[in-house]
Write a protein that holds these residues in place. Structure first.
Motif, PDB file in Angstrom:
ATOM      1  N   ARG A  61       0.866  -1.176   0.000  1.00  0.00           N
ATOM      2  CA  ARG A  61       0.000   0.000   0.000  1.00  0.00           C
ATOM      3  C   ARG A  61       0.899   1.221   0.000  1.00  0.00           C
ATOM      4  O   ARG A  61       1.772   1.364   0.844  1.00  0.00           O
ATOM      5  CB  ARG A  61      -0.904   0.013   1.215  1.00  0.00           C
ATOM      6  CG  ARG A  61      -1.857   1.211   1.197  1.00  0.00           C
ATOM      7  CD  ARG A  61      -2.810   1.175   2.335  1.00  0.00           C
ATOM      8  NE  ARG A  61      -2.116   1.505   3.571  1.00  0.00           N
ATOM      9  CZ  ARG A  61      -2.723   1.952   4.660  1.00  0.00           C
ATOM     10  NH1 ARG A  61      -4.023   2.097   4.684  1.00  0.00           N
ATOM     11  NH2 ARG A  61      -2.028   2.221   5.733  1.00  0.00           N
ATOM     12  N   TRP A  79       0.824   5.342   0.103  1.00  0.00           N
ATOM     13  CA  TRP A  79       0.013   6.537   0.252  1.00  0.00           C
ATOM     14  C   TRP A  79       0.936   7.727   0.435  1.00  0.00           C
ATOM     15  O   TRP A  79       1.805   7.730   1.286  1.00  0.00           O
ATOM     16  CB  TRP A  79      -1.022   6.418   1.361  1.00  0.00           C
ATOM     17  CG  TRP A  79      -0.542   6.345   2.764  1.00  0.00           C
ATOM     18  CD1 TRP A  79      -0.462   7.366   3.660  1.00  0.00           C
ATOM     19  CD2 TRP A  79      -0.100   5.182   3.478  1.00  0.00           C
ATOM     20  NE1 TRP A  79      -0.001   6.917   4.867  1.00  0.00           N
ATOM     21  CE2 TRP A  79       0.229   5.582   4.782  1.00  0.00           C
ATOM     22  CE3 TRP A  79       0.047   3.840   3.129  1.00  0.00           C
ATOM     23  CZ2 TRP A  79       0.693   4.686   5.743  1.00  0.00           C
ATOM     24  CZ3 TRP A  79       0.519   2.963   4.086  1.00  0.00           C
ATOM     25  CH2 TRP A  79       0.824   3.386   5.373  1.00  0.00           C
ATOM     26  N   TRP A 139      -3.071   4.681  -2.473  1.00  0.00           N
ATOM     27  CA  TRP A 139      -4.124   5.191  -1.620  1.00  0.00           C
ATOM     28  C   TRP A 139      -4.049   6.718  -1.614  1.00  0.00           C
ATOM     29  O   TRP A 139      -3.141   7.299  -1.025  1.00  0.00           O
ATOM     30  CB  TRP A 139      -3.895   4.654  -0.215  1.00  0.00           C
ATOM     31  CG  TRP A 139      -5.039   4.789   0.706  1.00  0.00           C
ATOM     32  CD1 TRP A 139      -5.399   5.888   1.411  1.00  0.00           C
ATOM     33  CD2 TRP A 139      -5.961   3.769   1.051  1.00  0.00           C
ATOM     34  NE1 TRP A 139      -6.491   5.621   2.166  1.00  0.00           N
ATOM     35  CE2 TRP A 139      -6.858   4.325   1.965  1.00  0.00           C
ATOM     36  CE3 TRP A 139      -6.105   2.437   0.658  1.00  0.00           C
ATOM     37  CZ2 TRP A 139      -7.904   3.579   2.511  1.00  0.00           C
ATOM     38  CZ3 TRP A 139      -7.131   1.708   1.199  1.00  0.00           C
ATOM     39  CH2 TRP A 139      -8.023   2.282   2.128  1.00  0.00           C
ATOM     40  N   LEU A 140      -5.006   7.370  -2.274  1.00  0.00           N
ATOM     41  CA  LEU A 140      -5.003   8.838  -2.373  1.00  0.00           C
ATOM     42  C   LEU A 140      -6.068   9.410  -1.445  1.00  0.00           C
ATOM     43  O   LEU A 140      -7.218   9.639  -1.833  1.00  0.00           O
ATOM     44  CB  LEU A 140      -5.273   9.271  -3.820  1.00  0.00           C
ATOM     45  CG  LEU A 140      -4.272   8.756  -4.850  1.00  0.00           C
ATOM     46  CD1 LEU A 140      -4.722   9.125  -6.251  1.00  0.00           C
ATOM     47  CD2 LEU A 140      -2.878   9.289  -4.562  1.00  0.00           C
ATOM     48  N   ASP A 141      -5.685   9.609  -0.200  1.00  0.00           N
ATOM     49  CA  ASP A 141      -6.590  10.198   0.783  1.00  0.00           C
ATOM     50  C   ASP A 141      -6.716  11.688   0.491  1.00  0.00           C
ATOM     51  O   ASP A 141      -5.718  12.355   0.221  1.00  0.00           O
ATOM     52  CB  ASP A 141      -6.027   9.960   2.184  1.00  0.00           C
ATOM     53  CG  ASP A 141      -7.072  10.147   3.261  1.00  0.00           C
ATOM     54  OD1 ASP A 141      -8.275  10.143   2.940  1.00  0.00           O
ATOM     55  OD2 ASP A 141      -6.684  10.297   4.419  1.00  0.00           O
ATOM     56  N   ASP A 142      -7.934  12.209   0.524  1.00  0.00           N
ATOM     57  CA  ASP A 142      -8.193  13.623   0.194  1.00  0.00           C
ATOM     58  C   ASP A 142      -7.747  13.922  -1.232  1.00  0.00           C
ATOM     59  O   ASP A 142      -6.837  14.708  -1.482  1.00  0.00           O
ATOM     60  CB  ASP A 142      -7.509  14.566   1.182  1.00  0.00           C
ATOM     61  CG  ASP A 142      -8.016  14.386   2.601  1.00  0.00           C
ATOM     62  OD1 ASP A 142      -9.229  14.153   2.768  1.00  0.00           O
ATOM     63  OD2 ASP A 142      -7.205  14.479   3.531  1.00  0.00           O
ATOM     64  N   LEU A 143      -8.402  13.289  -2.186  1.00  0.00           N
ATOM     65  CA  LEU A 143      -8.036  13.366  -3.599  1.00  0.00           C
ATOM     66  C   LEU A 143      -7.819  14.791  -4.084  1.00  0.00           C
ATOM     67  O   LEU A 143      -6.911  15.042  -4.884  1.00  0.00           O
ATOM     68  CB  LEU A 143      -9.108  12.680  -4.453  1.00  0.00           C
ATOM     69  CG  LEU A 143      -8.908  12.722  -5.958  1.00  0.00           C
ATOM     70  CD1 LEU A 143      -7.624  11.997  -6.345  1.00  0.00           C
ATOM     71  CD2 LEU A 143     -10.105  12.132  -6.673  1.00  0.00           C
ATOM     72  N   ARG A 164      -6.316  17.166  -2.943  1.00  0.00           N
ATOM     73  CA  ARG A 164      -4.929  17.623  -2.756  1.00  0.00           C
ATOM     74  C   ARG A 164      -4.030  17.250  -3.924  1.00  0.00           C
ATOM     75  O   ARG A 164      -2.997  17.853  -4.136  1.00  0.00           O
ATOM     76  CB  ARG A 164      -4.315  17.011  -1.487  1.00  0.00           C
ATOM     77  CG  ARG A 164      -4.929  17.444  -0.211  1.00  0.00           C
ATOM     78  CD  ARG A 164      -4.248  16.851   1.018  1.00  0.00           C
ATOM     79  NE  ARG A 164      -3.816  15.473   0.858  1.00  0.00           N
ATOM     80  CZ  ARG A 164      -2.597  15.021   1.190  1.00  0.00           C
ATOM     81  NH1 ARG A 164      -1.697  15.822   1.686  1.00  0.00           N
ATOM     82  NH2 ARG A 164      -2.299  13.742   1.028  1.00  0.00           N
ATOM     83  N   ALA A 175      -9.212   6.366  -4.192  1.00  0.00           N
ATOM     84  CA  ALA A 175      -9.255   7.775  -3.774  1.00  0.00           C
ATOM     85  C   ALA A 175     -10.506   8.018  -2.949  1.00  0.00           C
ATOM     86  O   ALA A 175     -11.519   7.374  -3.124  1.00  0.00           O
ATOM     87  CB  ALA A 175      -9.252   8.697  -4.979  1.00  0.00           C
TER      88      ALA A 175
END
Length: 70
Positions: free
Chosen positions: A13, A15, A37-41, A43, A70
């Motif tokens: 994974r 990120w 893993w694109l948390d808060d795309l 950004r 995302a």
């Protein structure tokens, strides 16, 4: 490098900690099985960030399994 990684069901994974599309693409492209893993795309969108070219580089290649979330 600006990315962290862990393992998700046998897949690495990845990120990003900082928004750096090139570093992200290089890290993912070097990994045969991974989940990006694109948390808060939001950004990652905009000039000099995630583009269709970067997404293509991440997902391209034979004999791999890469997923973007995302």
């Amino acid at each position: 490098m600006g990315v962290r990684w862990g393992v998700v069901r046998g897949r690495r994974r990845i990120w990003p900690v900082v928004v750096g599309a090139l570093a992200l693409a290089e890290e993912a492209a070097a990994t045969r099985k991974c989940v990006v893993w694109l948390d808060d795309l939001e950004r990652f969108l905009g000039d000099g960030r995630l583009s269709t070219t970067v997404v293509d580089k991440i997902l391209a290649g034979d004999g791999h399994h890469r997923v973007m979330v995302a």
